[in-house]
Design a protein around this motif. Structure first.
Motif, PDB file in Angstrom:
ATOM      1  N   ALA A  71       0.838  -1.195   0.000  1.00  0.00           N
ATOM      2  CA  ALA A  71       0.000   0.000   0.000  1.00  0.00           C
ATOM      3  C   ALA A  71       0.873   1.243   0.000  1.00  0.00           C
ATOM      4  O   ALA A  71       1.883   1.308   0.714  1.00  0.00           O
ATOM      5  N   TYR A  78       5.385   3.246  -4.100  1.00  0.00           N
ATOM      6  CA  TYR A  78       4.992   3.245  -5.503  1.00  0.00           C
ATOM      7  C   TYR A  78       6.107   3.771  -6.407  1.00  0.00           C
ATOM      8  O   TYR A  78       5.968   3.767  -7.634  1.00  0.00           O
ATOM      9  N   PRO A 100      -1.685  -1.208  -8.423  1.00  0.00           N
ATOM     10  CA  PRO A 100      -1.759  -2.145  -7.291  1.00  0.00           C
ATOM     11  C   PRO A 100      -1.797  -3.578  -7.784  1.00  0.00           C
ATOM     12  O   PRO A 100      -2.492  -3.897  -8.753  1.00  0.00           O
TER      13      PRO A 100
END
Length: 750
Positions: A71, A78, A100
């Motif tokens: 997450a 990310y 994701p």
């Protein structure tokens, strides 16, 4: 499955679960997991995309998309994880995208589970979790584990795709594929160049060699180690990034919720007629634990809750700050459970009168910018959830149980998270949204108000510590004992996460008593011949959960403050005292000397307002020097923070620096505020303004020095939090001559 690496060719891929079995000594508890299982990737390809295994997609326009199983809640995952792939693949960073990862055992994170619960594979539950995490798709973002858990897999994936692309290009050119390389999105050989996009479709059907060659060149083309721009930054800046509260579905309604006080609270009554008079209110849903108002806007729904004026009854004792203190002290007076020990500390401490001190840390709140939120849609027996979560498979299981359906009927769409610090390990909002969606038969977005988010937090647990040490000649510490009374929060988190898994309850029942999570980080990083760490489990009646850095946030405070007291008693300057005790811990010693040099350490003499502290965490090391004083009105004022960090090899130094700076401010906020008392079963805080958080004008001058290291990457996102509070407390002692032994630091308190 196309292009799957055979298990025998990569220990990383085998570890990821292509073939899962129980560890030696686990016995019948793991018998169900011993049967071989194979997992196929389930990435979805858009038009024009080619899938390479479980991690990579390459588009016909040249873009490279990396599936990220962790997450993103501000820590930069990310960016860092795609950067590893891009580095090994030889991609052009400007063409790299992220999405994701879907729920799949291939993306399970056993390391994160073991680090979160502070267990190891040497324990029964630790060994059980490692196999169980893969078999049950434990995709977990916790324990500063993202890089440490997935770097090997991502490098293998990038190398595999690079080899397949090189093979196709080599065939077209009539050369040996091993003579080819990749750079900036091209396969290159001498002056020949072919774009990834021109090769991807054909390359995906290729075969891999027995051993994957990893890139070893160390030139400017390597992306690892560069401060590349964050992939999530542009959308967050222009507002196009989607968080849970941004989800909009056809025919969607909005909900707000009110829950009862802490404890066994039951809803008695609501004033439905008053709520009906609020414009925009559509419906009221109640159960024993909460009442939710449904409206055509969240504002209308939240106003309706005030009109409903819900009344709850709490059965059993009413929790207050006084009852919490009594529970901690009673636990500390009772026998504890020894978690870690070296030597015979009791013999050392009874041979002469030891130095003793008692410390305390209060309840701390998460107070993330984004409150709890979830959007749910139930149709044709299937439930879809859009929510911020650090444990998507666990949220799915919890929502499925609440909705009365099987987990395979639930689809979870993980969203970007507006901060979390561990709060989004909690699945209550997902459960409530699922119940509402089933009841209403239309999409519903449930958002907790700020008040609700603070009142029903899973708080960082309070703790009380009794420290004892015996000093020898020349400042040597002969024995050290730490006794900590705190709730068994690690076990509570595990029970909530695995609430719908009977196998976990069996494993937990066979685990030795005591909770390593509750005293994590208490073992001193110094060379002490005899020491012991005891946990005294305390039942405080307040729900607790993981908070950034967990128990390290208070155990480092206990350890580094007590060590400072011992240095004063020994008549030895605090920095020299620490370095003299470190023994062979050269990395932590270098952090201390670097922070002292950069900060102009004056020895922590009286009136200097300087304090120093250090900590080791998840393979990383940090030292913090603070300058602080007590300002007008008796408030703590932090003037300067200097940190020296050795976190091993850095994938993206800017991300590391961001996390360290954020962690320092987070730790400062927790040291000077960020806590709450409890009055008649309800936390006293209702808004950010009640927390005493530092404002922009209160932000000190911050210097962060990242020490170059080729050691394996360590954890970063939680690293800077633990040493800040003790460094401030030590600085205040130097400034005032008075030792504060409680968190938050309140001058004049005991």
């Amino acid at each position: 499955m196309r292009n799957r690496l055979p298990p025998s060719r990569s220990s990383a891929v085998t570890r990821r679960g292509l073939l899962i079995g129980g560890g030696a000594g686990v016995g019948l508890v793991l018998a169900w997991a011993v049967w071989p299982r194979r997992y196929l990737p389930n990435l979805a390809a858009d038009k024009g995309e080619t899938i390479f295994g479980a991690w990579i997609k390459i588009g016909d326009d040249g873009h490279v998309t990396v599936a990220v199983p962790q997450a993103e809640h501000g820590q930069g995952v990310y960016t860092a994880l795609p950067q590893i792939v891009a580095d090994e693949l030889g991609a052009d960073w400007r063409t790299v995208a992220v999405e994701p990862a879907p729920l799949n055992p291939l993306y399970a994170n056993p390391l994160g589970a073991n680090d979160l619960f502070e267990t190891s594979n040497a324990t029964l539950v630790g060994r059980w979790r490692d196999a169980h995490a893969i078999a049950t798709t434990t995709m977990l973002t916790a324990g500063s584990s993202s890089i440490r858990a997935f770097e090997d897999d991502l490098r293998q994936a990038g190398a595999a795709a690079r080899v397949l692309l090189c093979k196709v290009a080599a065939t077209r050119w009539g050369v040996d594929w091993q003579a080819c390389d990749t750079k900036a999105g091209f396969v290159v050989h001498d002056k020949d160049r072919l774009r990834f996009a021109d090769l991807a479709a054909e390359a995906a059907g290729g075969t891999l060699p027995e051993a994957l060659p990893m890139r070893i060149n160390d030139d400017d083309s390597r992306l690892s180690g560069q401060s590349l721009p964050r992939l999530d930054a542009p959308s967050k800046v222009d507002g196009s990034a989607n968080f849970a509260g941004d989800v909009r579905l056809p025919d969607m309604v909005f909900a707000s919720i009110r829950q009862g006080p802490i404890g066994d609270s039951r809803l008695l009554r609501v004033d439905r007629a008053a709520a009906d008079r609020i414009r925009g209110v559509l419906q009221v849903v109640t159960n024993d634990r909460w009442v939710a108002a449904i409206g055509n806007s969240w504002w209308a729904a939240n106003r309706a809750l005030d009109a409903l004026a819900p009344r709850f009854e709490t059965r059993g004792p009413i929790v207050t700050s006084a009852t919490i203190d009594d529970a901690l002290r009673a636990a500390l007076d009772a026998p504890g459970k020894r978690i870690e020990a070296v030597g015979d500390v009791e013999a050392v401490l009874t041979a002469a009168r030891p130095v003793t001190a008692e410390y305390r840390a209060g309840l701390a709140v998460h107070a993330a910018i984004e409150t709890m939120s979830a959007t749910a849609r139930f149709a044709d027996g299937r439930l879809e959830l859009w929510l911020p979560t650090l444990a998507p498979a666990m949220a799915r299981a919890a929502a499925a149980a609440a909705a009365g359906i099987s987990a395979d009927k639930v689809v979870v769409h993980p969203m970007l998270i507006g901060g979390s610090f561990g709060a989004n390990l909690d699945s209550r909002c997902a459960e409530q949204a699922a119940v509402l969606a089933v009841k209403l038969r239309r999409p519903v977005q449930l958002t907790w108000s700020r008040v609700e988010d603070l009142l029903h937090d899973r708080f960082r647990p309070p703790a009380m510590a009794r420290m004892a040490a015996r000093l020898g000649a020349n400042g040597q510490i002969l024995g050290w004992r730490t006794r900590i009374a705190a709730p068994a929060t690690g076990q509570d988190i595990a029970r909530r996460l695995f609430a719908h898994d009977p196998g976990f309850r069996t494993a937990l029942a066979l685990t030795p008593p005591g909770d390593p999570y509750a005293v994590a980080g208490a073992a001193p990083p110094y060379r002490i011949p005899a020491y012991a760490i005891d946990h005294h489990p305390a039942e405080i009646g307040v729900p607790t959960g993981h908070w950034r850095s967990g128990a390290h946030s208070y155990t480092a405070f206990f350890t580094e403050c007590f060590l400072d007291e011992l240095a004063h008693l020994s008549g030895i300057e605090a920095l020299s005292f620490r370095i003299g005790l470190l023994g062979g811990n050269a990395r932590l010693a270098r952090c201390l000397s670097t922070a002292a040099s950069l900060g102009g350490w004056e020895g922590g003499i009286s009136g200097s307002g300087q304090g120093i502290a250090c900590h080791s965490f998840r393979g990383s090391h940090i030292a913090v020097l603070v300058e602080a004083h007590v300002g007008e009105g008796g408030a703590v004022s932090v003037d300067r923070i200097v940190a020296a960090v050795d976190c091993g090899r850095q994938i993206n130094p800017d991300l590391v620096r961001q996390q360290i700076e954020g962690g320092l401010l987070f730790g400062m906020a927790a040291a000077t505020g960020g806590s709450t008392d409890i009055t008649r079963g309800m936390p006293d805080v209702r808004r950010f303004g009640d927390l005493g958080l530092p404002r922009l004008a209160d932000t000190p001058d911050i210097t962060v020095e990242l020490i170059s290291s080729q050691a394996d990457p360590g954890g970063v996102s939680e690293l800077a939090v633990p040493p800040v509070a003790p460094a401030i407390a030590n600085a205040l002692q130097a400034a005032t001559g008075y030792r504060l032994r409680g968190l938050p630091l309140v001058p004049g308190s005991k």
